[in-house]
Scaffold this motif. Structure first.
Motif, PDB file in Angstrom:
ATOM      1  N   ALA A  46       0.942  -1.292   0.634  1.00 48.09           N
ATOM      2  CA  ALA A  46      -0.089   0.093  -0.610  1.00 48.09           C
ATOM      3  C   ALA A  46       0.664   1.484  -0.479  1.00 48.09           C
ATOM      4  N   LEU A  47       1.891   0.907   0.716  1.00 51.96           N
ATOM      5  CA  LEU A  47       2.861   2.434   0.673  1.00 51.96           C
ATOM      6  C   LEU A  47       3.855   2.686  -0.677  1.00 51.96           C
ATOM      7  N   LYS A  48       3.022   1.762  -1.917  1.00 53.23           N
ATOM      8  CA  LYS A  48       3.743   2.501  -2.972  1.00 53.23           C
ATOM      9  C   LYS A  48       2.406   3.081  -3.804  1.00 53.23           C
ATOM     10  N   GLY A  49       1.532   3.262  -2.555  1.00 58.12           N
ATOM     11  CA  GLY A  49       0.189   4.187  -3.874  1.00 58.12           C
ATOM     12  C   GLY A  49      -0.714   3.053  -4.042  1.00 58.12           C
ATOM     13  N   HIS A  50      -1.604   3.805  -4.322  1.00 59.79           N
ATOM     14  CA  HIS A  50      -3.047   2.662  -5.113  1.00 59.79           C
ATOM     15  C   HIS A  50      -2.855   2.998  -7.097  1.00 59.79           C
ATOM     16  N   HIS A  51      -3.600   1.939  -7.446  1.00 55.61           N
ATOM     17  CA  HIS A  51      -3.828   1.971  -8.525  1.00 55.61           C
ATOM     18  C   HIS A  51      -5.121   1.224  -9.130  1.00 55.61           C
ATOM     19  N   HIS A  52      -5.221   0.985 -10.127  1.00 57.82           N
ATOM     20  CA  HIS A  52      -6.275  -0.010 -10.425  1.00 57.82           C
ATOM     21  C   HIS A  52      -5.795  -0.771 -11.586  1.00 57.82           C
ATOM     22  N   HIS A  53      -6.516  -2.008 -12.096  1.00 56.27           N
ATOM     23  CA  HIS A  53      -6.254  -2.977 -13.482  1.00 56.27           C
ATOM     24  C   HIS A  53      -7.429  -3.160 -14.302  1.00 56.27           C
ATOM     25  N   LEU A  54      -6.651  -2.241 -15.658  1.00 54.03           N
ATOM     26  CA  LEU A  54      -8.302  -3.086 -16.779  1.00 54.03           C
ATOM     27  C   LEU A  54      -7.547  -4.628 -17.360  1.00 54.03           C
ATOM     28  N   VAL A  55      -8.081  -5.365 -16.841  1.00 52.46           N
ATOM     29  CA  VAL A  55      -7.951  -7.031 -17.491  1.00 52.46           C
ATOM     30  C   VAL A  55      -8.651  -6.992 -18.477  1.00 52.46           C
ATOM     31  N   CYS A  56      -7.662  -7.225 -20.132  1.00 50.63           N
ATOM     32  CA  CYS A  56      -8.305  -7.726 -20.907  1.00 50.63           C
ATOM     33  C   CYS A  56      -8.570  -9.484 -20.588  1.00 50.63           C
ATOM     34  N   GLN A  57     -10.064  -9.692 -21.335  1.00 54.97           N
ATOM     35  CA  GLN A  57     -10.235 -11.273 -21.149  1.00 54.97           C
ATOM     36  C   GLN A  57     -10.376 -12.311 -22.106  1.00 54.97           C
ATOM     37  N   LYS A  58      -9.812 -11.371 -23.158  1.00 50.12           N
ATOM     38  CA  LYS A  58      -9.347 -12.061 -24.660  1.00 50.12           C
ATOM     39  C   LYS A  58      -8.087 -12.682 -24.066  1.00 50.12           C
ATOM     40  N   CYS A  59      -6.939 -11.529 -24.424  1.00 52.01           N
ATOM     41  CA  CYS A  59      -5.704 -12.168 -24.943  1.00 52.01           C
ATOM     42  C   CYS A  59      -4.907 -12.258 -23.300  1.00 52.01           C
ATOM     43  N   GLY A  60      -5.407 -11.515 -21.882  1.00 57.30           N
ATOM     44  CA  GLY A  60      -5.217 -11.485 -20.783  1.00 57.30           C
ATOM     45  C   GLY A  60      -4.005  -9.867 -20.442  1.00 57.30           C
ATOM     46  N   ALA A  61      -3.693  -9.348 -21.697  1.00 60.75           N
ATOM     47  CA  ALA A  61      -2.599  -8.087 -21.141  1.00 60.75           C
ATOM     48  C   ALA A  61      -3.538  -7.287 -19.800  1.00 60.75           C
ATOM     49  N   ILE A  62      -2.403  -7.150 -19.194  1.00 59.52           N
ATOM     50  CA  ILE A  62      -3.059  -5.786 -18.520  1.00 59.52           C
ATOM     51  C   ILE A  62      -3.001  -4.002 -18.311  1.00 59.52           C
ATOM     52  N   ILE A  63      -3.992  -3.494 -18.049  1.00 58.79           N
ATOM     53  CA  ILE A  63      -3.355  -2.449 -18.271  1.00 58.79           C
ATOM     54  C   ILE A  63      -3.625  -1.444 -16.378  1.00 58.79           C
ATOM     55  N   ASN A  64      -2.291  -0.825 -15.953  1.00 56.27           N
ATOM     56  CA  ASN A  64      -2.409  -0.191 -14.825  1.00 56.27           C
ATOM     57  C   ASN A  64      -3.221   0.921 -15.165  1.00 56.27           C
ATOM     58  N   ILE A  65      -3.920   2.063 -14.373  1.00 59.26           N
ATOM     59  CA  ILE A  65      -4.782   2.986 -14.408  1.00 59.26           C
ATOM     60  C   ILE A  65      -4.320   3.533 -13.083  1.00 59.26           C
ATOM     61  N   ASP A  66      -4.603   5.220 -12.983  1.00 60.10           N
ATOM     62  CA  ASP A  66      -4.443   6.239 -12.091  1.00 60.10           C
ATOM     63  C   ASP A  66      -5.920   5.581 -11.270  1.00 60.10           C
ATOM     64  N   GLU A  67      -5.278   5.957  -9.781  1.00 64.84           N
ATOM     65  CA  GLU A  67      -6.374   5.704  -8.526  1.00 64.84           C
ATOM     66  C   GLU A  67      -7.606   6.629  -8.610  1.00 64.84           C
ATOM     67  N   SER A  68      -7.064   7.671  -9.193  1.00 63.33           N
ATOM     68  CA  SER A  68      -8.313   9.359  -9.409  1.00 63.33           C
ATOM     69  C   SER A  68      -8.845   8.838 -10.920  1.00 63.33           C
ATOM     70  N   THR A  69      -8.510   7.711 -11.347  1.00 68.00           N
ATOM     71  CA  THR A  69      -9.554   7.466 -13.068  1.00 68.00           C
ATOM     72  C   THR A  69     -10.888   7.036 -12.043  1.00 68.00           C
ATOM     73  N   LEU A  70     -10.865   5.847 -11.183  1.00 68.73           N
ATOM     74  CA  LEU A  70     -12.327   5.408 -10.194  1.00 68.73           C
ATOM     75  C   LEU A  70     -13.076   6.516  -9.118  1.00 68.73           C
ATOM     76  N   ALA A  71     -12.453   7.907  -8.420  1.00 69.60           N
ATOM     77  CA  ALA A  71     -12.744   9.047  -7.797  1.00 69.60           C
ATOM     78  C   ALA A  71     -13.876   9.056  -7.981  1.00 69.60           C
ATOM     79  N   ARG A  72     -14.366   9.592  -9.255  1.00 67.11           N
ATOM     80  CA  ARG A  72     -16.317   9.450  -9.657  1.00 67.11           C
ATOM     81  C   ARG A  72     -16.959   8.916  -9.240  1.00 67.11           C
ATOM     82  N   LEU A  73     -16.454   7.454  -9.578  1.00 67.05           N
ATOM     83  CA  LEU A  73     -17.306   5.892  -9.293  1.00 67.05           C
ATOM     84  C   LEU A  73     -17.517   6.359  -7.911  1.00 67.05           C
ATOM     85  N   GLU A  74     -16.055   6.804  -6.777  1.00 67.56           N
ATOM     86  CA  GLU A  74     -16.851   6.515  -5.361  1.00 67.56           C
ATOM     87  C   GLU A  74     -17.810   7.949  -5.804  1.00 67.56           C
TER      88      GLU A  74
END
Ligand SMILES: [Zn+2]
Ligand SMILES: [Zn+2]
Length: 140
Positions: A85-113
Motif C-alpha cells: 500500500a505504501l507504493k500508492g494505489h492504482h487499478h487494473h484493466l484486464v483483457c479477457q481475451k489476451c490477458g493484457a493488464i493495463i494499469n490505471i491511475d486511482e483517480s480514474t475511479l474517484a468519480r465512481l466512488e
C-alpha cells in the motif's frame, strides 16, 4: 526528506512480532515489481526456510491486509496479486481475451466512488480494483 516507513517498521509499531519468516515475506513484497502472488512469495521464503508452510504466507498476507499495509486484487484466472500500500494505489484493466493488464491511475475511479456515496450512500473502498473487458487490439 523522510522516507516512508517500510512495512516491517509499521508492523512492529503496531505491536506485531517480526519473526524471520514474516520479515522474509515482507521483503518479498517490498522487493517485488509492484505485484506478487502468494505462491511467488512462498517460493522465495521456502528457499531460505524449507520448513515454512504456505499457510504461514497466507496468514501473514491476511494480517498485512487487515492492517492496511498491502492491498490485493484478483486479476482473473486465480491470479490474486498483492501490492504494498505504501507504493500508492492504482487499478487494473484486464483483457479477457489476451490477458493484457493495463494499469490505471486511482483517480480514474474517484468519480465512481462519488456516485456510489451520493446515490447509494455507500462508501466504497476502491483501493485496488480489476475491471474486466476487451483491450483495443482484441476489439479490432
Ligand atoms: Zn495492482
Ligand atoms: Zn486483449
Amino acid at each position: 526528506m523522510n522516507q516512508p516507513k517500510d512495512i516491517s517498521h509499521q508492523l512492529s509499531e503496531l505491536g506485531y512480532r517480526l519473526t524471520p519468516q514474516r520479515m522474509m515475506i515482507v521483503s518479498a513484497i517490498e522487493n517485488s515489481d509492484n505485484h506478487i502472488s502468494a505462491e511467488e512469495i512462498y517460493t522465495q521464503v521456502v528457499a531460505k526456510y524449507p520448513h515454512v508452510n504456505i499457510s504461514t504466507v497466507y496468514r501473514t498476507l491476511e494480517l498485512l491486509k487487515q492492517v492496511g499495509l498491502v492491498t490485493e486484487t484478483d486479476l482473473g484466472e486465480g491470479r490474486v496479486k498483492y501490492h504494498p500500500a505504501l507504493k500508492g494505489h492504482h487499478h487494473h484493466l484486464v483483457c479477457q481475451k489476451c490477458g493484457a493488464i493495463i494499469n490505471i491511475d486511482e483517480s480514474t475511479l474517484a468519480r465512481l466512488e462519488d456516485v456510489l456515496l451520493h446515490r447509494y450512500n455507500f462508501s466504497a473502498s476502491l483501493r485496488h480494483v480489476a475491471i474486466f473487458g476487451l483491450c483495443g487490439n482484441c476489439r479490432k
